[in-house]
Design an enzyme around this catalytic site. Sequence first.
Site, short mmCIF file in Angstrom:
data_model
loop_
_atom_site.label_atom_id
_atom_site.label_comp_id
_atom_site.label_asym_id
_atom_site.label_seq_id
_atom_site.Cartn_x
_atom_site.Cartn_y
_atom_site.Cartn_z
N GLY A 11 -55.21 58.59 -47.50
CA GLY A 11 -54.52 59.24 -48.60
C GLY A 11 -53.46 58.38 -49.24
O GLY A 11 -52.98 58.71 -50.32
N CYS A 12 -53.08 57.28 -48.62
CA CYS A 12 -52.08 56.39 -49.20
C CYS A 12 -52.69 55.71 -50.43
O CYS A 12 -53.72 55.03 -50.32
CB CYS A 12 -51.63 55.35 -48.17
N SER A 13 -52.05 55.88 -51.58
CA SER A 13 -52.62 55.33 -52.81
C SER A 13 -52.66 53.81 -52.80
O SER A 13 -53.62 53.21 -53.31
CB SER A 13 -51.86 55.85 -54.03
#
Length: 139
Positions: A11-13
């Site tokens: 989920g870390c962009s």
Amino acid sequence: MALVVFYEKPGCSNNTRQKQLLSRSGHDVVALDIRAQGWTPEGLRPFFEGLPVAQWFNRAAPRVKSGAVVPESMPADEALAEMCLDPLLIRRPLMESGGRHMAGFDEAAVADWIGLARTAEPIPETCPRSDGICSLPGR
């Protein structure tokens, strides 16, 4: 091209953009959740070889931001033990390929190591959000 094992926080962009850059550069990426690996000090140490202890840490980790963990004053063995207990402290991503390990995503270093396609602008290594909660829209 290379097979890259990529330890990320799903989920870390920034991790998402980094994986996309690796894939666009022709590399096969195996993404694994950094929080679910059952890390040991011996397993983590190779990723940080040659780096000062303070650079082993994720500066956006809640315990670093709150001052509960001060990377500049932590000995290596204590840092590794803390990271095993709290993987959010680990600088991301961790990558391994061809027997080499790397912490963080320095584009020039990755390009020298396994090769990268050119990008219009560099991908930041640190979380772009001021609250340190790096995620993709809708997650």
